[in-house]
Design an enzyme around this catalytic site. Structure first.
Site, mmCIF file in Angstrom:
data_model
loop_
_atom_site.group_PDB
_atom_site.id
_atom_site.type_symbol
_atom_site.label_atom_id
_atom_site.label_comp_id
_atom_site.label_asym_id
_atom_site.label_seq_id
_atom_site.Cartn_x
_atom_site.Cartn_y
_atom_site.Cartn_z
ATOM 1 N N LEU A 151 0.835 -1.197 0.000
ATOM 2 C CA LEU A 151 0.000 0.000 0.000
ATOM 3 C C LEU A 151 0.877 1.256 0.000
ATOM 4 C CD1 LEU A 151 -2.524 -1.212 2.733
ATOM 5 C CD2 LEU A 151 -2.957 -1.100 0.262
ATOM 6 N N ARG A 159 4.657 15.158 -14.240
ATOM 7 C CA ARG A 159 3.786 14.003 -14.116
ATOM 8 C C ARG A 159 2.432 14.309 -14.748
ATOM 9 N NH1 ARG A 159 5.795 10.252 -10.737
ATOM 10 N NH2 ARG A 159 3.751 9.317 -10.346
ATOM 11 N N ALA A 162 1.208 15.321 -2.392
ATOM 12 C CA ALA A 162 0.621 14.281 -1.555
ATOM 13 C C ALA A 162 -0.323 14.871 -0.514
ATOM 14 C CB ALA A 162 1.730 13.472 -0.873
ATOM 15 N N HIS A 184 14.352 30.822 21.901
ATOM 16 C CA HIS A 184 15.715 31.133 21.451
ATOM 17 C C HIS A 184 16.682 30.105 22.031
ATOM 18 C CE1 HIS A 184 19.260 33.483 20.404
ATOM 19 N NE2 HIS A 184 19.701 33.268 21.652
#
Length: 462
Positions: A38, A269, A317, A441
Site C-alpha cells: 500500500l 507528471r 501528496a 531562542h
C-alpha cells in the site's frame, strides 16, 4: 458480490487517507490496490524513498564538509551504495506496513488487484465485481516523458529508475529543473556525480517566487550542480552504458550535445486513469487528462468521485490527503472545506525551500498592494552555529490590513518553519500577530518572527 458504502481505487496518500476517514465515520469501506504494498507512488517510489536518500546523502555532506570544523576528526565515510539502498527500502517497508496496519485497525478491506469501473456503483477487481454506493478515484499520477525519448530505466531513467540505479554514475544529466529533478540531482551530486541540469524555461522551479529561484540556483551551483537554462532537449541517444543528449538553445536555435552515464527525465507528471473505463462511463475529462469534478469532488456521473493528482490542482501528496478527508466527510454528511490558498510546497534539498500562498509576481500581476518582510538566516544565531546560514524568510502581507498573503523560505528546516505561517494564514492572521508571538531562542523559527517584524517597524537582528 460484496457491497460497500465506499470503494476507493488507489492507496496513495489521497486514497488511503480517504479510506481511513470513511471507515472512521462509520462507512463500510474497501480500497483497491494493485501493487504488492500500500501507499502508492509516494511511499513506494516517490516521497519516502527520495527523502531517505536525501537524508543519507546530506549526512555524507556534513561529514565531508562540516565535521572537522566542529572537532569531529577522522577518516571521511565511504559510500556503500547497496547499503544505502537497503536503508531506503527499510524506510519504504516501515511506512507501507504502517498503512496496512491502519487498514486492519479501521476494518478496511484491501481488494488486491487493479480496479476498473464497468458501471456506476460497481468496481471490478480481477474476476470479482463489488458493489458500492460511492466510488472514489484516487489513482494518482504517472511520469510524463518527452516525445521520442525512450526510458529504459538503465541509462535513461525516470524518477523511479533514479531511485534504484545499480551504481552511482560519474556523470548525470537531468532534464527538467523542477522539484523531482533538483532533489534527485542533489542526491547524486552529494554522492560524487557530476550533475548537469537542462531546463526549457529561464528559471528553475517554475511558479516559485523569483527571488527564491535565483538564490536557490546560486546555492545549488555552489554545491556542484551546473545548469543550462532556456534549452529544449531534441533527442537522447542511448547505448548500453552511455547516452548523448542533444538540446537547442531557445535564444538562438543553436544546438549542442552533452554526454552522460545516466539521463534522468524529470519533466513532470500526468494523471493516471488508464484502464478505469471512465470514457465508456461518460466521465468528463479535461484536455490535460484530468477528471473533472465539482466543489465536492463529484464527477458528472452520480456516485463517482475523484481526488488528488487525478484531478485539477498541484500534484502534492498533502493536497491529495486534504481532498481525501474532505471527500470522505462529505459522503458522511458533513460540510468539509479545503482552503486551496494555503497549500504549502516544499523542496527537500539542503537548504530546503518552502512556499505558501501568493508570490510577489502574482501580487504584482493582480494589482494587490503589498509589503515585504524579509530576514536572512545570517542573522539567526542557531543557523550560524549549525553551518546553515544560507537563505532567508520572506513574508508578504497586505499593505493596508497587514494580513499575511504568502511566505517563501529558503534555508534550514524551511518545510517545517513554513507551517506556523500556514496556521496563521488559515486564521487570517496579520504579520504583526506572528511578530508579537514569542519564539524560543535559539531556534530557526526566530527567523520567521524577524521576517514578520520586518513587515512592521523592522527586525531586531538585521
Amino acid at each position: 458480490m460484496a457491497q460497500y458504502d465506499v470503494i476507493v481505487i488507489g492507496s496513495g496518500p489521497g486514497g488511503y487517507v480517504a479510506a481511513i476517514r470513511c471507515a472512521q465515520l462509520g462507512l463500510k469501506t474497501a480500497c483497491v490496490e494493485g501493487r504488492e504494498t500500500l501507499g502508492g507512488t509516494c511511499l513506494n517510489v516517490g516521497c519516502i524513498p527520495s527523502k531517505a536518500l536525501l537524508h543519507a546523502s546530506h549526512m555524507l555532506h556534513e561529514a565531508e564538509h562540516n565535521f572537522a570544523a566542529m572537532g569531529l576528526k577522522g577518516k571521511s565515510p565511504s559510500v556503500d551504495w547497496n547499503q544505502m539502498k537497503s536503508y531506503k527500502q527499510d524506510s519504504i517497508d516501515a511506512n507501507t506496513k504502517g498503512i496496512e496496519f491502519l487498514f486492519k485497525k479501521n476494518k478496511i478491506d484491501w481488494l488486491k488487484g487493479w480496479g476498473s469501473i464497468p458501471a456506476a456503483g460497481k468496481v471490478k477487481v480481477g474476476d470479482d465485481v463489488h458493489e458500492a454506493k460511492n466510488i472514489i478515484v484516487a489513482t494518482g499520477s504517472e511520469v510524463s516523458t518527452l516525445p521520442g525519448i525512450e526510458v529504459d530505466q538503465k541509462v535513461v531513467v525516470d524518477s523511479t529508475g533514479a531511485l534504484d540505479l545499480p551504481k552511482v554514475p560519474k556523470k548525470m544529466v537531468v532534464i527538467g529543473a523542477g522539484v523531482i529533478g533538483l532533489e534527485l540531482g542533489s542526491v547524486y551530486a552529494r554522492l560524487g556525480s557530476e550533475v548537469h541540469v537542462i531546463e526549457y524555461l529561464d528559471a528553475i522551479t517554475p511558479g516559485m517566487d523569483a527571488e527564491v529561484q535565483r538564490t536557490f540556483q546560486k546555492l545549488l551551483t555552489k554545491q556542484g550542480l551546473s545548469f543550462t537554462m532556456g534549452a529544449a532537449v531534441q533527442k537522447v541517444e542511448a547505448t548500453k552504458t552511455k547516452a548523448k543528449v542533444t538540446y537547442k538553445l531557445n535564444k538562438d536555435d543553436s544546438e549542442a550535445t552533452i554526454d552522460a552515464d545516466v539521463v534522468l527525465v524529470a519533466t513532470g507528471r500526468k494523471p493516471f486513469t488508464d484502464g478505469l473505463g471512465l470514457e465508456a462511463l461518460g466521465v468528463e475529462m479535461s484536455p490535460r487528462g484530468q477528471i473533472k469534478t465539482d466543489g465536492h469532488y463529484a464527477t458528472n456521473v452520480k456516485g463517482i468521485y475523484a481526488i488528488g493528482d487525478a484531478i485539477d490542482g498541484p500534484m502534492l501528496a498533502h493536497k491529495a490527503e486534504d481532498e481525501g478527508m474532505a471527500c470522505a466527510e462529505g459522503l458522511a454528511g458533513q460540510k468539509p472545506h479545503v482552503n486551496y490558498d494555503v497549500i504549502p510546497g516544499v523542496i527537500y534539498t539542503h537548504p530546503e525551500v518552502g512556499s505558501v500562498g501568493a508570490t510577489e509576481e502574482q501580487l504584482k500581476e493582480s494589482g494587490r498592494a503589498y509589503k515585504v518582510g524579509k530576514f536572512s538566516f545570517m542573522g539567526n544565531g542557531r543557523a550560524k552555529a549549525n553551518f546553515a546560514a544560507d537563505g532567508f524568510v520572506k513574508i508578504l502581507a497586505d499593505k493596508d490590513t497587514d494580513r499575511i498573503l504568502g511566505a517563501h523560505i529558503i534555508g534550514p528546516m524551511a518545510g517545517d518553519l513554513l507551517h506556523e505561517v500556514c496556521v496563521a494564514m488559515e486564521f487570517g492572521a496579520a504579520a504583526e500577530d506572528l511578530a508579537r508571538t514569542c519564539h524560543a531562542h535559539p531556534t530557526y523559527s526566530e527567523a520567521v518572527r524577524e521576517a514578520a517584524l520586518a513587515c512592521g517597524d523592522g527586525p531586531i537582528h538585521s
